[in-house]
Design an enzyme around this catalytic site. Sequence first.
Site, PDB file in Angstrom:
ATOM      1  N   GLY A   1      73.527  52.687 -23.273  1.00  0.00           N
ATOM      2  CA  GLY A   1      73.299  51.330 -22.786  1.00  0.00           C
ATOM      3  C   GLY A   1      72.565  50.454 -23.803  1.00  0.00           C
ATOM      4  N   TYR A   2      72.228  49.273 -23.357  1.00  0.00           N
ATOM      5  CA  TYR A   2      71.627  48.267 -24.254  1.00  0.00           C
ATOM      6  C   TYR A   2      70.320  48.779 -24.875  1.00  0.00           C
ATOM      7  CZ  TYR A   2      69.051  43.917 -25.339  1.00  0.00           C
ATOM      8  OH  TYR A   2      68.302  42.952 -25.941  1.00  0.00           O
TER       9      TYR A   2
ATOM     10  N   SER B   1      59.665  47.972 -14.880  1.00  0.00           N
ATOM     11  CA  SER B   1      59.984  46.560 -15.097  1.00  0.00           C
ATOM     12  C   SER B   1      58.857  45.681 -14.577  1.00  0.00           C
ATOM     13  CB  SER B   1      61.264  46.246 -14.322  1.00  0.00           C
ATOM     14  OG  SER B   1      61.454  44.858 -14.207  1.00  0.00           O
ATOM     15  N   ALA B   2      58.732  44.510 -15.192  1.00  0.00           N
ATOM     16  CA  ALA B   2      57.779  43.522 -14.691  1.00  0.00           C
ATOM     17  C   ALA B   2      58.165  43.045 -13.303  1.00  0.00           C
ATOM     18  CB  ALA B   2      57.715  42.340 -15.646  1.00  0.00           C
TER      19      ALA B   2
ATOM     20  N   TYR C   1      66.607  46.478  -6.145  1.00  0.00           N
ATOM     21  CA  TYR C   1      66.366  46.926  -7.523  1.00  0.00           C
ATOM     22  C   TYR C   1      64.861  47.104  -7.763  1.00  0.00           C
ATOM     23  CZ  TYR C   1      65.635  46.640 -12.563  1.00  0.00           C
ATOM     24  OH  TYR C   1      65.205  46.882 -13.851  1.00  0.00           O
TER      25      TYR C   1
ATOM     26  N   LYS D   1      62.348  50.562  -8.622  1.00  0.00           N
ATOM     27  CA  LYS D   1      61.378  50.726  -9.721  1.00  0.00           C
ATOM     28  C   LYS D   1      60.005  51.100  -9.159  1.00  0.00           C
ATOM     29  CE  LYS D   1      64.088  49.980 -13.167  1.00  0.00           C
ATOM     30  NZ  LYS D   1      64.532  51.135 -13.948  1.00  0.00           N
TER      31      LYS D   1
ATOM     32  N   ASN E   1      74.149  37.831 -16.140  1.00  0.00           N
ATOM     33  CA  ASN E   1      73.138  37.326 -15.207  1.00  0.00           C
ATOM     34  C   ASN E   1      71.943  36.772 -15.967  1.00  0.00           C
ATOM     35  OD1 ASN E   1      74.341  38.338 -12.745  1.00  0.00           O
ATOM     36  ND2 ASN E   1      73.820  40.381 -13.497  1.00  0.00           N
TER      37      ASN E   1
ATOM     38  N   ARG F   1      67.356  29.524  -8.798  1.00  0.00           N
ATOM     39  CA  ARG F   1      67.988  30.781  -8.378  1.00  0.00           C
ATOM     40  C   ARG F   1      67.051  31.478  -7.391  1.00  0.00           C
ATOM     41  NH1 ARG F   1      69.489  35.033 -13.105  1.00  0.00           N
ATOM     42  NH2 ARG F   1      67.218  35.019 -13.291  1.00  0.00           N
ATOM     43  N   PRO F   2      67.581  31.854  -6.209  1.00  0.00           N
ATOM     44  CA  PRO F   2      66.689  32.486  -5.226  1.00  0.00           C
ATOM     45  C   PRO F   2      66.009  33.710  -5.813  1.00  0.00           C
ATOM     46  CG  PRO F   2      68.866  32.068  -4.263  1.00  0.00           C
ATOM     47  CD  PRO F   2      68.970  31.749  -5.734  1.00  0.00           C
TER      48      PRO F   2
HETATM   49  P1  NAD Z   1      72.149  49.244 -19.368  1.00  0.00           P
HETATM   50  O1  NAD Z   1      72.946  49.110 -18.133  1.00  0.00           O
HETATM   51  O2  NAD Z   1      72.682  48.638 -20.625  1.00  0.00           O
HETATM   52  O3  NAD Z   1      71.871  50.792 -19.653  1.00  0.00           O
HETATM   53  C1  NAD Z   1      71.729  51.740 -18.625  1.00  0.00           C
HETATM   54  C2  NAD Z   1      72.626  52.911 -18.969  1.00  0.00           C
HETATM   55  O4  NAD Z   1      72.514  53.892 -17.947  1.00  0.00           O
HETATM   56  C3  NAD Z   1      74.108  52.520 -19.050  1.00  0.00           C
HETATM   57  O5  NAD Z   1      74.649  53.008 -20.264  1.00  0.00           O
HETATM   58  C4  NAD Z   1      74.742  53.195 -17.846  1.00  0.00           C
HETATM   59  O6  NAD Z   1      76.071  53.589 -18.113  1.00  0.00           O
HETATM   60  C5  NAD Z   1      73.808  54.380 -17.647  1.00  0.00           C
HETATM   61  N1  NAD Z   1      73.750  54.889 -16.277  1.00  0.00           N
HETATM   62  C6  NAD Z   1      73.562  54.202 -15.123  1.00  0.00           C
HETATM   63  N2  NAD Z   1      73.531  55.033 -14.072  1.00  0.00           N
HETATM   64  C7  NAD Z   1      73.681  56.294 -14.568  1.00  0.00           C
HETATM   65  C8  NAD Z   1      73.727  57.574 -14.003  1.00  0.00           C
HETATM   66  N3  NAD Z   1      73.627  57.747 -12.673  1.00  0.00           N
HETATM   67  N4  NAD Z   1      73.888  58.650 -14.804  1.00  0.00           N
HETATM   68  C9  NAD Z   1      74.010  58.488 -16.145  1.00  0.00           C
HETATM   69  N5  NAD Z   1      73.979  57.295 -16.745  1.00  0.00           N
HETATM   70  C10 NAD Z   1      73.816  56.204 -15.972  1.00  0.00           C
HETATM   71  O7  NAD Z   1      70.684  48.704 -19.051  1.00  0.00           O
HETATM   72  P2  NAD Z   1      69.458  48.445 -20.035  1.00  0.00           P
HETATM   73  O8  NAD Z   1      69.230  46.994 -20.114  1.00  0.00           O
HETATM   74  O9  NAD Z   1      69.606  49.225 -21.274  1.00  0.00           O
HETATM   75  O10 NAD Z   1      68.275  49.039 -19.140  1.00  0.00           O
HETATM   76  C11 NAD Z   1      67.776  50.342 -19.326  1.00  0.00           C
HETATM   77  C12 NAD Z   1      66.668  50.588 -18.317  1.00  0.00           C
HETATM   78  O11 NAD Z   1      65.646  49.618 -18.486  1.00  0.00           O
HETATM   79  C13 NAD Z   1      67.129  50.496 -16.865  1.00  0.00           C
HETATM   80  O12 NAD Z   1      66.478  51.495 -16.125  1.00  0.00           O
HETATM   81  C14 NAD Z   1      66.644  49.130 -16.440  1.00  0.00           C
HETATM   82  O13 NAD Z   1      66.396  49.058 -15.067  1.00  0.00           O
HETATM   83  C15 NAD Z   1      65.352  49.004 -17.241  1.00  0.00           C
HETATM   84  N6  NAD Z   1      64.962  47.605 -17.461  1.00  0.00           N
HETATM   85  C16 NAD Z   1      65.827  46.760 -18.085  1.00  0.00           C
HETATM   86  C17 NAD Z   1      65.476  45.417 -18.254  1.00  0.00           C
HETATM   87  C18 NAD Z   1      66.429  44.457 -18.908  1.00  0.00           C
HETATM   88  O14 NAD Z   1      66.247  43.249 -18.756  1.00  0.00           O
HETATM   89  N7  NAD Z   1      67.431  44.909 -19.662  1.00  0.00           N
HETATM   90  C19 NAD Z   1      64.231  44.954 -17.783  1.00  0.00           C
HETATM   91  C20 NAD Z   1      63.356  45.849 -17.180  1.00  0.00           C
HETATM   92  C21 NAD Z   1      63.734  47.188 -17.032  1.00  0.00           C
HETATM   93  N1  UFG Z   2      68.134  31.449 -16.255  1.00  0.00           N
HETATM   94  C1  UFG Z   2      68.868  30.284 -16.234  1.00  0.00           C
HETATM   95  N2  UFG Z   2      70.226  30.370 -16.319  1.00  0.00           N
HETATM   96  C2  UFG Z   2      70.884  31.548 -16.407  1.00  0.00           C
HETATM   97  C3  UFG Z   2      70.134  32.752 -16.420  1.00  0.00           C
HETATM   98  C4  UFG Z   2      68.760  32.655 -16.334  1.00  0.00           C
HETATM   99  O1  UFG Z   2      68.315  29.192 -16.155  1.00  0.00           O
HETATM  100  O2  UFG Z   2      72.134  31.555 -16.451  1.00  0.00           O
HETATM  101  C5  UFG Z   2      66.666  31.369 -16.203  1.00  0.00           C
HETATM  102  C6  UFG Z   2      66.054  32.054 -14.983  1.00  0.00           C
HETATM  103  O3  UFG Z   2      66.000  31.147 -13.894  1.00  0.00           O
HETATM  104  C7  UFG Z   2      64.687  32.461 -15.533  1.00  0.00           C
HETATM  105  C8  UFG Z   2      64.957  32.756 -17.011  1.00  0.00           C
HETATM  106  O4  UFG Z   2      66.170  32.067 -17.329  1.00  0.00           O
HETATM  107  O5  UFG Z   2      63.796  31.382 -15.456  1.00  0.00           O
HETATM  108  C9  UFG Z   2      65.137  34.248 -17.305  1.00  0.00           C
HETATM  109  O6  UFG Z   2      66.117  34.785 -16.430  1.00  0.00           O
HETATM  110  P1  UFG Z   2      66.743  36.233 -16.676  1.00  0.00           P
HETATM  111  O7  UFG Z   2      67.783  36.440 -15.626  1.00  0.00           O
HETATM  112  O8  UFG Z   2      67.147  36.381 -18.101  1.00  0.00           O
HETATM  113  O9  UFG Z   2      65.518  37.198 -16.467  1.00  0.00           O
HETATM  114  P2  UFG Z   2      64.588  37.419 -15.186  1.00  0.00           P
HETATM  115  O10 UFG Z   2      63.186  37.166 -15.634  1.00  0.00           O
HETATM  116  O11 UFG Z   2      65.050  36.690 -14.016  1.00  0.00           O
HETATM  117  O12 UFG Z   2      64.849  38.961 -14.881  1.00  0.00           O
HETATM  118  C10 UFG Z   2      64.589  39.979 -15.846  1.00  0.00           C
HETATM  119  C11 UFG Z   2      65.477  41.184 -15.592  1.00  0.00           C
HETATM  120  C12 UFG Z   2      65.163  41.789 -14.252  1.00  0.00           C
HETATM  121  C13 UFG Z   2      63.709  42.092 -14.167  1.00  0.00           C
HETATM  122  C14 UFG Z   2      62.892  40.858 -14.469  1.00  0.00           C
HETATM  123  C15 UFG Z   2      61.434  41.159 -14.505  1.00  0.00           C
HETATM  124  O13 UFG Z   2      66.835  40.782 -15.598  1.00  0.00           O
HETATM  125  O14 UFG Z   2      65.859  43.008 -14.133  1.00  0.00           O
HETATM  126  O15 UFG Z   2      63.254  40.344 -15.748  1.00  0.00           O
HETATM  127  O16 UFG Z   2      61.177  42.056 -15.510  1.00  0.00           O
HETATM  128  F1  UFG Z   2      63.428  42.534 -12.921  1.00  0.00           F
END
Ligand code: NAD
Ligand code: UFG
Length: 345
Positions: free
Chosen positions: A16-17, A130-131, A154, A158, A203, A297-298
Amino acid sequence: MNDTNKPTILVTGGAGYIGSHMCVELLQSEFNVVVVDNLCNSSSASVEAVQRITQKPLTFVEGDICDQNKLDEIFRSHPIEGVLHFAGLKAVGESNEKPLAYYKNNIYGTMNLVESMARAGCKTLVFSSSATVYGTSENAPFNETEPTSATNPYGRTKLMVEQFLQDLHASDPEWRISLLRYFNPVGAHPSGEIGEDPNQIPNNLMPYISQVAVGKLPHLNIFGDDYPTPDGTGVRDYVHVVDLVRGHLKAMEHLADEPKLAIHNLGTGQGYSVLDVVHAFEKVSGVKIPYKIAERRPGDVAQSFADPAKANEELDWSAEYDLERMCEDAWRWQHNFPDGFAKAS
Ligand code: NAD
Ligand code: UFG
């Protein structure tokens, strides 16, 4: 082939990312890496790209963390000393529609993982929290003692995983557990070979802006311009994904000192508004980002940013890269691979 002199780390969700960037750092820091990923939100092309960037091999197992036999087999086959646990589902909106999928993957999956670890005698775990656990608090900057809450499935996953890992540690203090609360990870590896590759319309803000910049989406919708923030748009703590994954190496070093359960924020401590991000992206890319102001966004809070002092002091970690660098690296990846790994492979 694994080098028997190096410690082996299991990275769940390593395709993943964030996980793929973690694999690069681990391989470059002289670890052997085993990845388990079911590819439900990623592509094996990222694992290939990691090996190209580092010129080092890793072991990739396509499998689900909900599959206990598969996990046991991985622990039997590799001398795993620690687990960096990224696997999980992460889309807030989708979690409202498919709560059971979220509870199963994120909670049951983590319980499975921990059971296999315990059986194998591997008790070092870093968990991607996550925050979002700070809920709707308006007390930013958040430090780790801020009361936690959740407003969607979600976020609840966490929070529940954080809680059961704390119970686990209380029951068996030999565990070494790090709960890392990420703020807003963005950007990409400077090679431009790996980055964020959302399956559908993004998103999150940065991949959305990148796709507007590359012409895949017509304009950005800014969700609200009437928040009590300097320019009225939402404020977040964006942190470069490379800085973020380096925080995990520091967290593992911290766990190596002695068994403990530790909680740390990973953020820069600096909040930026949506418009700040748009302007920084335009500056580094030279591309105009058209936008429209849309409804709030809600579930969004006005501002969320970290107090990173605990990670600074206890982990000796702080973010190095600024917002322009985050945008520059996100743009390089998007520009190289407008269709993400579908194109790359
Ligand atoms: P991502 O979706 O790119 O990576 C997650 C990976 O997990 C994917 O490759 C997916 O295929 C794999 N996966 C999901 N369910 C699985 C399962 N049951 N078994 C095996 N593999 C599985 O997401 P990411 O952005 O890299 O996030 C990684 C972690 O960080 C996640 O737990 C996410 O909740 C957490 N996180 C991400 C963000 C963010 O904004 N990206 C913020 C806070 C926390
Ligand atoms: N935003 C827009 N337009 C968009 C997308 C986002 O205006 O198309 C705004 C949102 O309203 C927010 C900011 O950009 O003000 C950031 O939004 P993101 O969706 O990028 O990030 P969030 O802070 O909403 O959420 C992220 C992760 C969640 C996590 C959260 C807290 O996606 O998984 O941070 O860590 F729960």
